[in-house]
Design a protein around this motif. Structure first.
Motif, mmCIF file in Angstrom:
data_model
loop_
_atom_site.group_PDB
_atom_site.id
_atom_site.type_symbol
_atom_site.label_atom_id
_atom_site.label_comp_id
_atom_site.label_asym_id
_atom_site.label_seq_id
_atom_site.Cartn_x
_atom_site.Cartn_y
_atom_site.Cartn_z
ATOM 1 N N UNK A 177 -16.021 10.408 8.453
ATOM 2 C CA UNK A 177 -16.471 9.415 7.488
ATOM 3 C C UNK A 177 -17.671 8.637 8.016
ATOM 4 N N UNK A 235 -18.044 12.679 -4.576
ATOM 5 C CA UNK A 235 -18.673 13.530 -3.561
ATOM 6 C C UNK A 235 -17.732 14.599 -3.006
ATOM 7 N N UNK A 269 0.847 -1.200 0.000
ATOM 8 C CA UNK A 269 0.000 0.000 0.000
ATOM 9 C C UNK A 269 0.883 1.251 0.000
ATOM 10 N N UNK A 326 -5.447 13.305 13.870
ATOM 11 C CA UNK A 326 -5.895 13.757 12.569
ATOM 12 C C UNK A 326 -6.646 12.641 11.841
ATOM 13 N N UNK A 378 -10.682 12.152 10.769
ATOM 14 C CA UNK A 378 -11.117 11.766 9.431
ATOM 15 C C UNK A 378 -12.084 10.585 9.507
ATOM 16 N N UNK A 381 -3.167 8.503 14.813
ATOM 17 C CA UNK A 381 -3.034 9.948 14.991
ATOM 18 C C UNK A 381 -4.412 10.591 15.152
ATOM 19 N N UNK A 416 2.344 1.797 -3.416
ATOM 20 C CA UNK A 416 1.363 2.390 -4.339
ATOM 21 C C UNK A 416 1.183 3.868 -4.033
ATOM 22 N N UNK A 417 1.273 4.182 -2.744
ATOM 23 C CA UNK A 417 1.054 5.559 -2.322
ATOM 24 C C UNK A 417 2.218 6.468 -2.684
ATOM 25 N N UNK A 455 -3.643 12.069 2.314
ATOM 26 C CA UNK A 455 -4.331 11.653 3.546
ATOM 27 C C UNK A 455 -3.722 10.347 4.029
ATOM 28 N N UNK A 456 -3.534 9.404 3.086
ATOM 29 C CA UNK A 456 -2.988 8.101 3.460
ATOM 30 C C UNK A 456 -1.508 8.181 3.800
ATOM 31 N N UNK A 490 -4.134 3.527 0.106
ATOM 32 C CA UNK A 490 -4.641 3.370 1.467
ATOM 33 C C UNK A 490 -4.370 1.941 1.928
ATOM 34 N N UNK A 542 -6.737 1.258 7.013
ATOM 35 C CA UNK A 542 -7.253 2.609 6.827
ATOM 36 C C UNK A 542 -8.657 2.554 6.228
#
Lengths: 237, 295
Positions: free
Chosen positions: B12, A103, A84, B4, B8, B2, A87-88, A115-116, B211, B215
């Motif tokens: 969600x 959205x 992961x 933060x 999130x 974390x 990939x990130x 974010x990840x 991700x 996550x």
């Protein structure tokens, strides 16, 4: 120059699926080196195995057999979380159907990989705006994807692929849903990325798209059957 | 994790609950119903246990006297028995009283006693209550050593039956509660499955851009936990009011009925129901996510 560094090294890569009693090889043993900074087009008819190869290159799937070294690291030895992270951080993906979250705004879509990666919100915004500017969409940052044209959506997707500053960009039929003008624009973006020194891998079945690359590979029945430079027209069918 | 990231996740979860508002309400409702039934049986089983325990602890020895024991001898024996260790209460049962009880127990069939021609073959006796069940056996043996005592019997058979019944109730209660826990799990995992399914494309995108599985998993797990939590709280409110009402109802009618007092019993039930709901919610979403995490 860095040109000589080998980023991707595949040796005897096989992907086998079981269908009933039969074992089907989607990939039948692929050997491939892709150098750092190369612009490669991966061609082949549907069912040739090019998408499977793309998934393996993109660390979305693991091969059944063979060795895949990405920047010298054996991918088979990486855990799911390490995949992961790869990939990130190391790979940016661009897809035919854009794959944006409908959205949230363009800038939030671009910021998603951050974010990840655990980047702070303010820093995420700053970096997302920076790459949006690069693809010429800074004025559309707060639009939702459905308020953008196909070409603009794809540029948002490219910005998202770039936001973590990955060395490799992988694009799967990125112009498949676009008109001629948008196609030309998007291909210009890939060309520019190549000129900036990124490794670009482009899956396509359109010869005119593939012509943009310096190297064209033809996949057929799970094997690479041709490996050509620029200027040769490879007919997929 | 974390702060933060946690923020999130929480955002969600509530976005998702809002987006599927009627689904969320429906699943909170069904979870509440099934946790309510679960809690009801838990209360029933615990009360049954308590009842069995209190019955087990009220152990009685029937003492039968030799024919022709005089009333002064009876009185001195009564005094001796009262002095014995572990004896709570000694009640004299005369042969006439014993006959009355016997007739009562025979009910409609009491006419068979006519064959006795008004003679009474039953002996005088005592009912001796023992404080602790473990003392019964030795107490009975000691009582049999006394003069004028013909025999001292205690309800060994009855007690064994009682143990069987308690075991049975415990077993069926456990089976039923496991079944209901399974049903709750199924309901929650189905609800989450719907939200996961609606967002499968999003999950795939999250995976593409790097991700980790956890996550992606966390918000859904938290959503399941929130559903379980709300369902649990709802069930818990109904259970608390229901039990309080039942306790006051029963105490006004049957003052000595051994129900477990409300406190702290109800608090334990609350903890089990609410946390159980959350745990089941988390499990339910893990189950429904498994398939979608493979891109």
């Amino acid at each position: 120059m860095a040109e000589e560094k080998i980023t991707i090294a595949l040796r005897g890569i096989k992907k086998l699926y079981r269908i009933g009693d039969q074992e089907v090889a989607a990939l039948g043993g692929i050997d491939l080196d892709i150098k750092n900074g190369e612009f490669t087009a991966l061609m082949g008819p549907s069912g040739s195995g090019k998408s499977t190869l793309m998934n393996i290159l993109g660390c979305l799937d693991r091969p059944s057999e063979g060795s895949y070294r990405l920047d010298g690291r054996e991918v088979a030895n990486l855990s799911d979380d390490e995949l992961a992270r790869t990939r990130n951080q190391q790979i940016g993906f661009v897809f035919q159907n854009f794959n944006l979250l409908s959205r949230i705004s363009a800038v939030d879509n671009v910021a998603l990989p951050l974010v990840y990666a655990g980047v702070k919100a303010a820093e995420r915004k700053r970096r997302a705006m920076e790459v949006l500017e690069m693809v010429g969409l800074a004025d559309r940052a707060n639009h939702q994807p459905n308020e953008l044209s196909g070409g603009q959506r794809q540029r948002v997707a490219i910005a998202r692929a770039l936001v973590n500053n990955p060395e490799i960009i992988m694009a799967d039929e990125p112009t498949g849903n676009l008109d001629t003008k948008s196609t030309a624009e998007i291909l210009d973006v890939f060309t520019r990325l190549h000129e900036m020194g990124r490794t670009v891998i482009l899956v396509t079945h359109e010869p005119e798209v593939a012509m943009r690359a310096n190297r064209q590979l033809l996949v057929r029945d799970g094997l690479i059957t041709r490996d050509e430079g620029r200027g040769v027209v490879l007919d997929v069918v | 994790m974390k702060i933060r990231t946690l923020e999130y996740f929480v955002r969600e979860v509530f976005l998702s609950l809002k987006r599927n508002n009627w689904m969320s309400v429906a699943s909170v409702g069904t979870v509440a119903v099934s946790l309510f039934i679960f809690g009801m049986f838990l209360m029933l089983v615990l009360n049954m246990n308590k009842m069995a325990e209190s019955l087990e602890s009220q152990v009685q020895i029937n003492v039968y006297l030799e024919e022709g024991t005089t009333s002064s001898e009876i009185r001195s024996l009564e005094a001796e028995l009262n002095d014995m260790q572990g004896v709570e209460k000694v009640t004299f049962v005369s042969k006439d009283e014993a006959m009355e009880r016997f007739k009562e127990r025979l009910g409609d069939q009491s006419s068979i006693l006519d064959a006795l021609d008004d003679t009474n073959p039953l002996p005088d006796g005592f009912e001796v209550m023992i404080t602790q069940p473990e003392l019964v056996e030795t107490a009975a043996k000691n009582i049999e050593q006394h003069k004028h005592v013909e025999s001292a019997k205690y309800g060994q058979d009855v007690m064994e039956h009682l143990f069987d019944i308690t075991r049975l109730i415990r077993f069926f209660g456990l089976v039923l509660m496991l079944f209901l826990a399974g049903a709750t799990l199924f309901i929650i995992s189905n609800t989450i499955r719907l939200t996961v399914f609606a967002r499968r494309k999003e999950i795939a995108i999250m995976k593409y851009v790097g991700a980790t599985d956890w996550f992606i998993r966390w918000p859904f797990m938290m959503e399941g936990m929130v559903l379980g939590l709300f369902g649990g709280i709802l069930a818990n409110i109904i259970l608390r009011f229901g039990y309080s009402a039942l306790v006051s109802e029963i105490y006004s009618a049957l003052a000595f009925f051994p129900l477990i007092p409300e406190q702290p019993f109800l608090n334990y039930i609350s903890i089990v129901v609410v946390f159980g709901g959350m745990a089941i919610g988390a499990m339910g979403s893990t189950i429904s996510l498994k398939r979608f995490l493979e891109v």
